[in-house]
Design a protein around this motif. Structure first.
Motif, PDB file in Angstrom:
ATOM      1  N   ALA A 169      -5.161  -9.832 -15.625  1.00 15.19           N
ATOM      2  CA  ALA A 169      -4.618  -8.886 -14.643  1.00 15.19           C
ATOM      3  C   ALA A 169      -4.084  -7.651 -15.350  1.00 15.19           C
ATOM      4  CB  ALA A 169      -3.514  -9.548 -13.826  1.00 15.19           C
ATOM      5  N   PRO A 170      -4.523  -6.451 -14.969  1.00 17.53           N
ATOM      6  CA  PRO A 170      -4.018  -5.236 -15.621  1.00 17.53           C
ATOM      7  C   PRO A 170      -2.555  -4.985 -15.284  1.00 17.53           C
ATOM      8  CG  PRO A 170      -5.426  -4.678 -13.758  1.00 17.53           C
ATOM      9  CD  PRO A 170      -5.534  -6.160 -13.950  1.00 17.53           C
ATOM     10  N   PHE A 171      -1.841  -4.419 -16.255  1.00 16.82           N
ATOM     11  CA  PHE A 171      -0.411  -4.132 -16.105  1.00 16.82           C
ATOM     12  C   PHE A 171      -0.161  -2.703 -16.559  1.00 16.82           C
ATOM     13  CE2 PHE A 171       3.938  -3.868 -17.606  1.00 16.82           C
ATOM     14  CZ  PHE A 171       4.661  -4.544 -16.635  1.00 16.82           C
ATOM     15  N   GLY A 172       0.630  -1.966 -15.790  1.00 15.96           N
ATOM     16  CA  GLY A 172       0.967  -0.589 -16.155  1.00 15.96           C
ATOM     17  C   GLY A 172       1.597   0.121 -14.979  1.00 15.96           C
ATOM     18  N   TYR A 195       3.162   4.178 -13.163  1.00 11.72           N
ATOM     19  CA  TYR A 195       2.944   5.574 -12.789  1.00 11.72           C
ATOM     20  C   TYR A 195       4.195   6.375 -13.149  1.00 11.72           C
ATOM     21  CZ  TYR A 195      -0.801   3.608  -9.922  1.00 11.72           C
ATOM     22  OH  TYR A 195      -1.926   2.931  -9.493  1.00 11.72           O
ATOM     23  N   ARG A 196       4.061   7.692 -13.064  1.00 12.07           N
ATOM     24  CA  ARG A 196       5.190   8.606 -13.245  1.00 12.07           C
ATOM     25  C   ARG A 196       5.927   8.293 -14.553  1.00 12.07           C
ATOM     26  NH1 ARG A 196       8.148   8.627  -7.522  1.00 12.07           N
ATOM     27  NH2 ARG A 196       7.924   6.395  -7.745  1.00 12.07           N
ATOM     28  N   GLU A 197       7.230   8.164 -14.531  1.00 10.30           N
ATOM     29  CA  GLU A 197       7.981   7.984 -15.769  1.00 10.30           C
ATOM     30  C   GLU A 197       7.890   6.560 -16.319  1.00 10.30           C
ATOM     31  OE1 GLU A 197      11.844   9.596 -16.057  1.00 10.30           O
ATOM     32  OE2 GLU A 197      11.247  11.595 -15.367  1.00 10.30           O
ATOM     33  N   SER A 198       7.098   5.721 -15.685  1.00  6.87           N
ATOM     34  CA  SER A 198       6.810   4.405 -16.245  1.00  6.87           C
ATOM     35  C   SER A 198       5.559   4.421 -17.109  1.00  6.87           C
ATOM     36  CB  SER A 198       6.662   3.370 -15.121  1.00  6.87           C
ATOM     37  OG  SER A 198       7.903   3.123 -14.505  1.00  6.87           O
ATOM     38  N   GLY A 199       4.941   5.599 -17.259  1.00  6.66           N
ATOM     39  CA  GLY A 199       3.814   5.711 -18.175  1.00  6.66           C
ATOM     40  C   GLY A 199       2.478   5.773 -17.469  1.00  6.66           C
ATOM     41  N   PHE A 200       1.418   5.599 -18.265  1.00  4.77           N
ATOM     42  CA  PHE A 200       0.057   5.625 -17.736  1.00  4.77           C
ATOM     43  C   PHE A 200      -0.845   4.780 -18.621  1.00  4.77           C
ATOM     44  CE2 PHE A 200       0.889   9.487 -20.191  1.00  4.77           C
ATOM     45  CZ  PHE A 200      -0.029   9.347 -21.233  1.00  4.77           C
ATOM     46  N   GLY A 201      -1.961   4.366 -18.052  1.00  5.29           N
ATOM     47  CA  GLY A 201      -2.849   3.438 -18.743  1.00  5.29           C
ATOM     48  C   GLY A 201      -2.530   2.016 -18.314  1.00  5.29           C
ATOM     49  N   ARG A 202      -3.459   1.108 -18.586  1.00  7.08           N
ATOM     50  CA  ARG A 202      -3.294  -0.290 -18.206  1.00  7.08           C
ATOM     51  C   ARG A 202      -3.559  -1.190 -19.407  1.00  7.08           C
ATOM     52  NH1 ARG A 202      -1.099   1.980 -14.907  1.00  7.08           N
ATOM     53  NH2 ARG A 202      -1.239   1.889 -12.638  1.00  7.08           N
ATOM     54  N   GLU A 203      -2.827  -2.308 -19.445  1.00  7.26           N
ATOM     55  CA  GLU A 203      -3.039  -3.312 -20.481  1.00  7.26           C
ATOM     56  C   GLU A 203      -3.369  -4.633 -19.808  1.00  7.26           C
ATOM     57  OE1 GLU A 203      -0.390  -2.225 -24.260  1.00  7.26           O
ATOM     58  OE2 GLU A 203       0.829  -2.559 -22.473  1.00  7.26           O
ATOM     59  N   GLY A 204      -4.409  -5.303 -20.321  1.00  3.92           N
ATOM     60  CA  GLY A 204      -4.838  -6.559 -19.739  1.00  3.92           C
ATOM     61  C   GLY A 204      -6.030  -6.370 -18.820  1.00  3.92           C
ATOM     62  N   GLY A 205      -6.810  -7.418 -18.686  1.00  2.83           N
ATOM     63  CA  GLY A 205      -7.961  -7.385 -17.789  1.00  2.83           C
ATOM     64  C   GLY A 205      -9.088  -6.507 -18.298  1.00  2.83           C
ATOM     65  N   ASN A 221       0.815  -1.220   0.000  1.00  2.17           N
ATOM     66  CA  ASN A 221       0.000   0.000   0.000  1.00  2.17           C
ATOM     67  C   ASN A 221       0.846   1.267   0.000  1.00  2.17           C
ATOM     68  OD1 ASN A 221      -2.597  -1.038  -0.138  1.00  2.17           O
ATOM     69  ND2 ASN A 221      -2.684  -1.426   2.075  1.00  2.17           N
ATOM     70  N   ARG A 222       2.097   1.156   0.379  1.00  2.84           N
ATOM     71  CA  ARG A 222       2.963   2.332   0.462  1.00  2.84           C
ATOM     72  C   ARG A 222       3.912   2.459  -0.729  1.00  2.84           C
ATOM     73  NH1 ARG A 222       5.812   1.873   6.137  1.00  2.84           N
ATOM     74  NH2 ARG A 222       6.584   3.960   5.536  1.00  2.84           N
ATOM     75  N   LEU A 223       4.015   1.419  -1.537  1.00  6.84           N
ATOM     76  CA  LEU A 223       4.913   1.463  -2.687  1.00  6.84           C
ATOM     77  C   LEU A 223       4.235   2.164  -3.855  1.00  6.84           C
ATOM     78  CD1 LEU A 223       6.473  -2.132  -2.628  1.00  6.84           C
ATOM     79  CD2 LEU A 223       7.479   0.000  -1.790  1.00  6.84           C
ATOM     80  N   ARG A 224       4.969   3.020  -4.525  1.00  7.48           N
ATOM     81  CA  ARG A 224       4.433   3.763  -5.670  1.00  7.48           C
ATOM     82  C   ARG A 224       4.787   3.017  -6.947  1.00  7.48           C
ATOM     83  NH1 ARG A 224       6.973   9.462  -4.079  1.00  7.48           N
ATOM     84  NH2 ARG A 224       5.868  10.272  -5.908  1.00  7.48           N
ATOM     85  N   ALA A 225       4.058   1.945  -7.185  1.00  4.18           N
ATOM     86  CA  ALA A 225       4.292   1.091  -8.357  1.00  4.18           C
ATOM     87  C   ALA A 225       2.962   0.525  -8.821  1.00  4.18           C
ATOM     88  CB  ALA A 225       5.267  -0.036  -8.018  1.00  4.18           C
ATOM     89  N   GLY A 226       2.850   0.290 -10.123  1.00  2.00           N
ATOM     90  CA  GLY A 226       1.587  -0.170 -10.679  1.00  2.00           C
ATOM     91  C   GLY A 226       1.320  -1.644 -10.464  1.00  2.00           C
ATOM     92  N   VAL A 227       2.380  -2.461 -10.442  1.00  3.10           N
ATOM     93  CA  VAL A 227       2.245  -3.905 -10.282  1.00  3.10           C
ATOM     94  C   VAL A 227       3.155  -4.338  -9.149  1.00  3.10           C
ATOM     95  CG1 VAL A 227       2.499  -6.154 -11.391  1.00  3.10           C
ATOM     96  CG2 VAL A 227       1.782  -4.181 -12.743  1.00  3.10           C
ATOM     97  N   ILE A 228       2.610  -5.044  -8.167  1.00  2.00           N
ATOM     98  CA  ILE A 228       3.405  -5.480  -7.018  1.00  2.00           C
ATOM     99  C   ILE A 228       3.179  -6.968  -6.800  1.00  2.00           C
ATOM    100  CG2 ILE A 228       3.828  -5.188  -4.549  1.00  2.00           C
ATOM    101  CD1 ILE A 228       2.780  -2.301  -4.867  1.00  2.00           C
ATOM    102  N   TRP A 229       4.281  -7.716  -6.772  1.00  2.00           N
ATOM    103  CA  TRP A 229       4.204  -9.153  -6.538  1.00  2.00           C
ATOM    104  C   TRP A 229       4.628  -9.460  -5.094  1.00  2.00           C
ATOM    105  CZ3 TRP A 229       6.678  -7.683 -11.308  1.00  2.00           C
ATOM    106  CH2 TRP A 229       5.942  -8.010 -12.462  1.00  2.00           C
TER     107      TRP A 229
END
Length: 476
Positions: A451-454, A456-466, A432-440
């Motif tokens: 499962a959506p993938f994508g 934030y920030r300089e990693s882009g925006f939008g989701r692919e999948g799901g 909940n505290r990590l600023r990342a779109g996908v967390i394993w």
């Protein structure tokens, strides 16, 4: 004990390699007006085939064909009928999976084991999954009558050529859009064989158009007035350029860009399992993965033990011929990428990090880089900040969960992260505290079409999948 493996090569003849490939426009292969390029086998440096490329006239023709198909056939077609084509494509991919896997390995350099066991099953799964959505869009949560956007321009990278095609083409077609796609300059072959599959599936002309070429072809697609939506996967630098070009235009945009993922190992983690996850996180596909776990954050009390286990495990990885079924680490995709990896690895050593490189032998020809682990890394070092996109791991330590979160978030990227701990409550609290779109949690690099993938920030925006990924191709 050291195991010696006899060679177990896959036959290159299975790829059905042709001497020349051509762009695919309006359901037919055409002679592109651009300057032909030669695609190279990264493991040998030998030319595989000559590929025709697209000029402005070809882009115009492809967009016009996609527009006609959208307005006259594919757009008005009931979702139940679109689904039949997607199911047919998925089955044909399965039928030709050996051919596609070998061709992908020849053109990209990744181990055949990964192409065969990871890439191709997931490619087919994306078409099967999205085929199931084609007649259910009214119930996807986007209102009673969601509409397709029109013509989608799609630009994909070289690290997962066919898989990235599937991530983009499958949802676009399922939602009623048509496609003009540009594969990466160095890996166009499986995309052009996918065009053959579209012909086999009797996909209506113009629904899928594939234009090989360099960055100038991508720029023409981005700028074309007949394109309604751009989907780009690639470097953050190019993603920013595309975003600037489209600012103020009505075109929709999704970007899936770079990353510098943190893989966090707490002192209660199952270490042997964590080591396997760390290896998979950074050395899968030679580390040429946008969500690669390239920063390892280890709790200080277990750092020495974990590093000993990790170095031993990395020393057992087999580097060599990508077509050998025993190979773990294949070839770097190009000489340009190899030079970048070497330059960044040398900077880590120059800045004071401790470099350990696997003692594995390096082939005399081709583009190869031995798995490398840097310890005693500080956050200010380039290897801790910049995306290396190669088999290079940077190891940092932490003492408390707060410090782990602070170090993990100390990056301009925000694509993925991993957490290793036996406590489910800790996994959820840290996630909940990590600023990342996908967390394993207690795994890494697990993907599912649902499962959506994508990021934030300089990693882009939008989701692919799901279900969420469908929204990028719908007017809602």
């Amino acid at each position: 004990m050291t195991w010696d493996y006899a060679p177990a090569p896959e036959s290159a003849e299975s790829a059905n390699l042709k001497p020349a490939y051509r762009p695919f426009v309006n359901g037919e292969f055409t002679d592109g007006a651009g300057e032909p390029l030669k695609t190279v086998n990264p493991a040998t440096g030998e030319v595989l085939a000559e590929v025709g490329t697209a000029a402005q006239s070809d882009v115009d023709s492809a967009v016009a064909a996609a527009r006609r198909a959208f307005e006259k056939t594919w757009g008005p077609m009931p979702g139940t009928e679109r689904a039949k084509y997607l199911f047919r494509i998925a089955r044909l991919i399965q039928e030709r999976s050996r051919e596609l896997a070998v061709l992908e390995t020849l053109d990209n350099g990744k181990p055949i084991r990964e192409s065969r066991d990871a890439d191709l099953p997931t490619v087919a799964a994306h078409f099967f999954y999205h085929a199931g959505w084609a007649d259910k869009l009214d119930y996807a949560g986007y209102g009673p009558d969601p509409k397709p956007l029109g013509v989608a321009g799609q630009i994909i990278p070289w690290n997962f050529p066919l898989l990235m095609l599937a991530w983009k083409v499958a949802p676009a077609l399922a939602t009623g859009n048509t496609v003009v796609l540009k594969p990466a300059e160095t890996t166009p072959l499986t995309a052009l064989v996918f065009a053959e599959i579209c012909q086999q599936a009797e996909l209506p002309p113009g629904v899928v158009n594939i234009l090989p070429g360099a960055g100038d072809v991508g720029a023409r697609i981005v700028d074309h007035a007949g394109i309604d939506k751009i989907a780009f996967t690639g470097s953050t630098e190019v993603g920013k350029q595309i975003q600037r070009r489209l600012a103020g235009t009505p075109k929709r945009l999704t970007l899936e860009l770079g990353g510098k993922a943190a893989n966090i190992v707490f002192d209660d983690a199952p270490l042997d399992q964590a080591v396997e996850g760390i290896v998979n996180g950074i050395f899968f596909n030679q580390g040429q993965v946008c969500c690669a776990g390239s920063r390892l954050l280890v709790q200080e009390s277990i750092a020495d033990e974990l590093l000993d286990k990790l170095r031993y495990r990395v020393s057992t990885l087999r580097l060599g011929d990508p077509l050998d079924k025993n190979t773990d680490i294949g070839a770097i995709n190009s000489a340009t990428q190899l030079a970048k990896i070497r330059e960044l690895a040398d900077s880590g050593e120059a800045e004071g990090a401790h470099r350990w490189t696997s003692p594995c032998p390096i082939p005399e020809r081709g583009f190869f880089f031995a798995p490398t682990v840097f310890s005693e890394v500080h956050q200010s070092m380039r290897i801790a900040r910049e995306e290396i996109f190669g088999p290079v791991l940077s190891v940092l330590t932490f003492r408390t969960p707060d410090e782990a979160v602070a170090k993990a978030n100390n990056t301009p990227y925000g694509l993925s992260a991993g957490i290793w701990t036996e406590k489910g409550s800790r996994s959820l609290a840290i996630a909940n505290r990590l600023r990342a779109g996908v967390i394993w949690a207690n795994t890494f690099n697990r993907f599912d079409p649902a499962a959506p993938f994508g990021g934030y920030r300089e990693s882009g925006f939008g989701r692919e999948g799901g279900r969420i990924g469908l929204e990028a191709y719908l007017d809602v």
